[in-house]
Design an enzyme around this catalytic site. Sequence first.
Site, short mmCIF file in Angstrom:
data_model
loop_
_atom_site.label_atom_id
_atom_site.label_comp_id
_atom_site.label_asym_id
_atom_site.label_seq_id
_atom_site.Cartn_x
_atom_site.Cartn_y
_atom_site.Cartn_z
N GLU A 1 39.64 -34.35 -16.85
CA GLU A 1 38.88 -33.21 -16.35
C GLU A 1 39.85 -32.10 -15.90
O GLU A 1 40.92 -32.39 -15.37
CB GLU A 1 38.03 -33.66 -15.16
CG GLU A 1 37.24 -32.54 -14.47
CD GLU A 1 36.54 -33.02 -13.20
OE1 GLU A 1 35.56 -32.37 -12.80
OE2 GLU A 1 36.98 -34.03 -12.63
N LYS B 1 29.37 -29.43 -16.70
CA LYS B 1 29.18 -30.51 -15.73
C LYS B 1 27.88 -30.34 -14.97
O LYS B 1 27.64 -29.33 -14.32
CB LYS B 1 30.37 -30.53 -14.76
CG LYS B 1 30.39 -31.69 -13.79
CD LYS B 1 31.65 -31.59 -12.93
CE LYS B 1 31.76 -32.74 -11.96
NZ LYS B 1 32.98 -32.58 -11.10
N CYS C 1 33.26 -36.60 -14.67
CA CYS C 1 33.59 -37.09 -13.34
C CYS C 1 32.38 -37.49 -12.48
O CYS C 1 31.82 -38.56 -12.66
CB CYS C 1 34.45 -36.06 -12.61
SG CYS C 1 35.47 -36.76 -11.29
#
Length: 260
Positions: free
Chosen positions: A44, A110, A144
């Site tokens: 990431e 995200k 994540c």
Amino acid sequence: MENELKVALVQANLIWEDPIQNRTNFSEKINGISDSVDLIVLPEMFTSGFTMNATSVAETMDGETISWLKKISKQKQTAIIGSLVISENKNYFNRLVCVEPSGKITSYDKRHTFTLAGEHKIYTAGTEKVIFNYKGWEICPLVCYDLRFPVWARNIENYDLLIYVANWPKVRVSAWDSLLKARAIENMTYCIGVNRVGLDGNNYEYTGHSASFNVLGNRMDSIQESKETIEIITLKKEHISKYREKLGFLKDRDAFNLEA
């Protein structure tokens, strides 16, 4: 061969808020990877580390890093996945991109911004789950903190591979280990997680624990913690079909109606 997919997991240290140096470092690492690899997975925010200082590192989809990814992908004839800070329509996104040798780009913003670090105050959350086809493989890319939310990853699309790119700190890495394995088991899919190592600009420590699991939740790699390393694993379609047909767990899954 569409029945197999060779994936390189690149566990690396990141230079804080320095896209130029990070691109240089990753160029060296990627150049050393076998040309037979189909897909390379980076962490990431691989150009900066997990920073809330978006203005200092943000790029556009026509910027230096996307151009670099296109060049490397074409040269190596492999797809590359990782996330970076993108500025678009006066918003900042923690955007995962997959760049293919053809120049095709698939992107995913995200969905779950990390409120504990104030990510939601800086970055605009994505609203769409993305599944894309590469070499006959249906791939679901996530980032994540998304790992903590199983409904978002629920395999209602019958995808073959779930990928998480991350900056997941040492202090909570046991959760990373457990949840990656759980996502593979509950979704009957290959699950790959690539995390960074080293210290970031906020003095948070990262110990990697990048890993890959098959549909039964069995570990497929031997990546060591806290070390920069590249490991190549081979995924096989027959493994997925064998156990999905034999066990049939996905046939009993619940249906969820997701609202952004």
